[in-house]
Design a protein around this motif. Structure first.
Motif: not given
Lengths: 157, 258
Positions: B33, B78-81
């Motif tokens: 990620r 990745l900001e979501s990870s």
């Protein structure tokens, strides 16, 4: 004679309920057979945005997010627990958009996962007004976000 | 804990050209990620162009292999990870590519200092030539139009001591007697007679040479009355002045009052 019969019926009835609840507790869903890659993609595309919106600019680093999951099934099990089961101070997050999307994703990508659990729980309880977002709930959601991030990092590509 | 994470910078970029596309690759970091960002620009571009990929294998289209390009890479999370509290890695070393080959630098960089040097030398040369021509023109100007000589130098003391009064100056410097004022006509004549007398005295003291066509006789009366020119040997050291039929010999020590 009637009180004895009544007592007998009631005891059988309560026993069955107790056993059923016990079975429900013991037989939690096993997330081992889920399609983790598809769940991860759904999280990145739709669930993450909903979680962010719920937090409304509050950073998750403001809370003590000491929460950990071992592997993808363990992460999903914990996500399921925090999302759909009430805790003290934050009765339920199940009505939130991120929860609805999570439920839909798990139902689709995890064979045998029953999304009706939520529906039954909601049907039994009284209709409540949308509860005001409390700090306790934000803390719950920050734990959720941390679990989701962990899940996305460790799930196989 | 993933917060405040900063990945390490990518190293050893490799390039594979195919017509108008280039694929940039590097070693992937052992984490998932991550986003690998490649930036590139040609010598004619002012800003970088960017392309990202989830692996360090990014292809960029629409490039001209004849041009020299700058490339650099970095890694982002990745900001979501990883959350929003992470930092991108530092940029890798800039690599130059032209015609599918690695270059030390693009041509523009090499030319730039040379260009500056040449321009500087031309400017210096131009300024030097300008200054030289200016100096020459000044000299020429002095030669063609000399400045008017200051009479102070020729007549020392005339302005400082005698306030421009020439007679006073003459009296003081040449030991000439003051001429008394009489009738106007006589005044006109008397100075001449006096002049003649003075000329005689002066000529007696030193030899007079005239440079004019004729020279007056040494006797003063004959010089004032005799209208016809008398031929004689020109005296040394003086100029002949003819005025109204009269001829005078002027030396450095004589002057004429009209």
């Amino acid at each position: 004679i009637l009180p004895d019969a009544l007592l007998f019926v009631l005891s059988v009835f309560f026993r069955k309920i107790f056993i059923l609840q016990l079975v429900g507790l013991v037989l939690t869903y096993n997330f081992t057979d889920c399609d983790f890659e598809k769940i991860r993609k759904k999280y990145q595309e739709v669930i993450y945005q909903a979680l962010n919106k719920y937090m409304n600019g509050v950073k998750s680093t403001e809370f003590n997010n000491y929460i950990y999951c071992e592997d993808p099934p363990d992460c999903l099990a914990k996500i399921d627990l925090i999302t759909f089961y009430p805790t003290h101070g934050c009765t339920t997050l199940a009505k939130e958009i991120f929860a609805i999307r999570t439920n839909a994703t798990l139902t689709l990508q995890c064979p045998g996962y029953s999304g009706t659990q939520i529906n039954n729980t909601q049907a039994k309880k009284k209709r409540k007004k949308r509860q005001v977002t409390t700090n306790k709930c934000r803390k719950q959601v920050s734990h959720l976000m941390e679990l989701w991030r962990r899940f996305s990092r460790i799930s196989k590509q | 804990i993933s917060a405040y994470l900063k990945p390490s910078s990518p190293e050893d970029l490799s390039f594979r050209w195919h017509e108008d596309a280039v694929t940039v690759t590097c070693s992937d970091l052992p984490y998932k990620r991550l986003l690998y960002e490649i930036q590139y620009k040609s010598v004619f571009d002012t800003e970088w162009q960017s392309k990202e990929g989830e692996t360090c294998n990014v292809t960029m289209q629409g490039l001209d292999s004849e041009k020299c390009y700058f490339f650099r890479a970095r890694v982002k999370t990745l900001e979501s990870s990883y959350g929003s509290d992470t930092y991108p890695s530092d940029w890798s070393k800039v690599t130059h590519q032209q015609r599918g080959e690695l270059r030390d630098s693009c041509q523009e960089k090499k030319l730039f200092p040379k260009f500056i040097l040449i321009c500087g030398m031309i400017a210096l040369l131009t300024v030097s030539l300008l200054l030289l021509s200016l100096w020459k023109v000044r000299r020429l100007h002095k030669c063609l139009m000399p400045s008017v000589p200051d009479p102070k130098l020729t007549f020392p003391g005339l302005f400082e001591l005698h306030r421009g009064n020439f007679q006073e100056w003459i009296k003081d410097t040449q030991n000439v007697s003051h001429v008394a004022k009489t009738e106007a006509t006589e005044q006109e004549c008397v100075p001449e007679e006096t002049l003649v007398v003075q000329l005689q005295k002066a000529e007696a003291e030193m030899p007079i040479v005239t440079t004019g066509p004729s020279c007056p006789p040494t006797e003063g009366e004959e010089a004032s009355r005799d209208a016809s020119p008398v031929a004689c040997q020109p005296p040394q050291g003086g100029e002949v002045v003819s005025l109204g039929g009269f001829t005078f010999v002027m030396t450095d020590n004589s002057y004429m009052l009209l």
